[in-house]
Design an enzyme around this catalytic site. Structure first.
Site, PDB file in Angstrom:
ATOM      1  N   ASP A  38      36.889 -45.674  45.799  1.00 47.91           N
ATOM      2  CA  ASP A  38      37.892 -44.638  45.632  1.00 47.91           C
ATOM      3  C   ASP A  38      37.318 -43.764  46.566  1.00 47.91           C
ATOM      4  OD1 ASP A  38      40.729 -43.501  45.799  1.00 47.91           O
ATOM      5  OD2 ASP A  38      39.589 -41.228  44.457  1.00 47.91           O
ATOM      6  N   GLU A  58      37.497 -39.543  48.716  1.00 45.02           N
ATOM      7  CA  GLU A  58      38.356 -38.354  49.216  1.00 45.02           C
ATOM      8  C   GLU A  58      38.355 -37.980  49.923  1.00 45.02           C
ATOM      9  OE1 GLU A  58      40.086 -37.709  46.900  1.00 45.02           O
ATOM     10  OE2 GLU A  58      39.886 -38.160  44.874  1.00 45.02           O
ATOM     11  N   GLU A  92      46.217 -28.755  51.996  1.00 47.04           N
ATOM     12  CA  GLU A  92      46.766 -29.499  50.319  1.00 47.04           C
ATOM     13  C   GLU A  92      45.505 -30.154  49.952  1.00 47.04           C
ATOM     14  OE1 GLU A  92      47.449 -28.025  53.916  1.00 47.04           O
ATOM     15  OE2 GLU A  92      49.499 -27.643  53.899  1.00 47.04           O
ATOM     16  N   HIS A  94      41.943 -32.625  45.301  1.00 45.26           N
ATOM     17  CA  HIS A  94      40.635 -32.732  45.295  1.00 45.26           C
ATOM     18  C   HIS A  94      39.825 -31.812  44.605  1.00 45.26           C
ATOM     19  CE1 HIS A  94      39.078 -32.587  48.816  1.00 45.26           C
ATOM     20  NE2 HIS A  94      40.613 -33.154  49.245  1.00 45.26           N
ATOM     21  N   HIS A 133      41.650 -35.088  41.582  1.00 46.31           N
ATOM     22  CA  HIS A 133      40.940 -36.078  41.571  1.00 46.31           C
ATOM     23  C   HIS A 133      39.796 -36.496  41.927  1.00 46.31           C
ATOM     24  CE1 HIS A 133      45.143 -38.645  42.634  1.00 46.31           C
ATOM     25  NE2 HIS A 133      45.802 -37.175  42.127  1.00 46.31           N
ATOM     26  N   ASP A 160      38.575 -41.683  39.453  1.00 43.99           N
ATOM     27  CA  ASP A 160      39.477 -42.661  39.884  1.00 43.99           C
ATOM     28  C   ASP A 160      39.301 -43.880  39.952  1.00 43.99           C
ATOM     29  OD1 ASP A 160      40.906 -40.390  39.783  1.00 43.99           O
ATOM     30  OD2 ASP A 160      41.784 -40.457  41.899  1.00 43.99           O
TER      31      ASP A 160
END
Length: 246
Positions: free
Chosen positions: A13, A15, A63, A68, A163, A168
């Site tokens: 995963d 970010e 945003e 995260h 997150h 994740d």
């Protein structure tokens, strides 16, 4: 092309600095700021994890921070992508790469590779598996984000508030194994793998075999589906709501 191992799976995963993908990851020059990945060999989590924060060359969208929790200040002393590029490639090379909504992560990875003029794409290194595409086939017409899949498969993700790439990836590993036949003798190693193990990993977690055979899936017939829909129509006609149509 890569020579994939049938035994080694990397669940990954990322970010990023932003989420807008209208024109692909190049849109406004968004960058990867965190990579988290866990290794599965013979359907067991090995503890050989890869986890790194990356300082981008741009500000993080507000945003994205809401999602995260990673701020520009936190990344000030972190390496740039070029500094971790080779170790990342060495880690994923030859594996099956599993990600949820894989085109998003792979798109950003390929963008980072392109900026370094590495002359390589993710597909040259790995076979890519998208668990979102898998979930859409298993649960057509349903919501299939990671939280929903955890609920469907009875996976505890209560410790997941924001997150985070490694968290994740760990959760997605559980989901992937359930989607592909259930967990078999799953247990973390003692964390002494050679990869970049994250110090935040909960070493006390143990995943044990259930001893159960995989559930047989029996799909409803067309007549049964029509009868089901008629019943839902009747429920809603009486002013009630139906979980199946939420």
């Amino acid at each position: 092309m890569f020579e994939a191992s049938n035994e080694r799976i990397i669940v990954l995963d990322t970010e990023t600095t932003g989420m807008n993908m209208e024109s692909g990851p190049h849109y406004l020059g968004h960058r990867i700021i965190e990579i988290g990945a866990v290794e599965i060999v013979n359907r067991k989590l090995t503890g050989n994890n890869f986890h790194v924060y990356i300082k981008p060359d741009r500000a993080i969208d507000l945003e994205a921070i809401d999602v995260h929790g990673i701020t520009d200040e936190f990344l000030e002393d972190k390496p740039d992508y070029a500094a971790i590029h080779q170790s990342f490639l060495d880690y994923i090379k030859g594996a099956e790469l599993v990600a949820h909504n894989a085109p998003f992560d792979v798109g950003f990875m390929d963008y980072e590779f392109d900026k370094l003029k590495a002359g390589v794409k993710t597909a040259d290194l790995c076979h890519v598996t998208d668990t979102l595409a898998m979930a859409k086939k298993i649960f057509p017409g349903k919501r299939n984000n990671l939280d929903v899949l955890c609920s469907r498969y009875g996976i505890d993700n209560s410790h997941r508030t924001l997150h985070g790439a490694l968290l994740d990836a760990e959760i997605l590993a559980d989901v992937y194994l359930m989607m592909t036949g259930g967990q078999t003798s799953l247990a973390f190693s003692d964390g002494s793998g050679d990869g970049n193990s994250d110090t935040g990993t909960e070493s006390g977690i143990r995943r044990l075999a259930s001893g159960r055979k995989a559930l047989k899936v029996i799909k409803a017939s067309a007549d049964e589906m029509d009868a089901h829909e008629s019943r839902l129509d009747l429920i809603e006609k009486k002013g009630n709501t139906s979980l199946w149509r939420q």
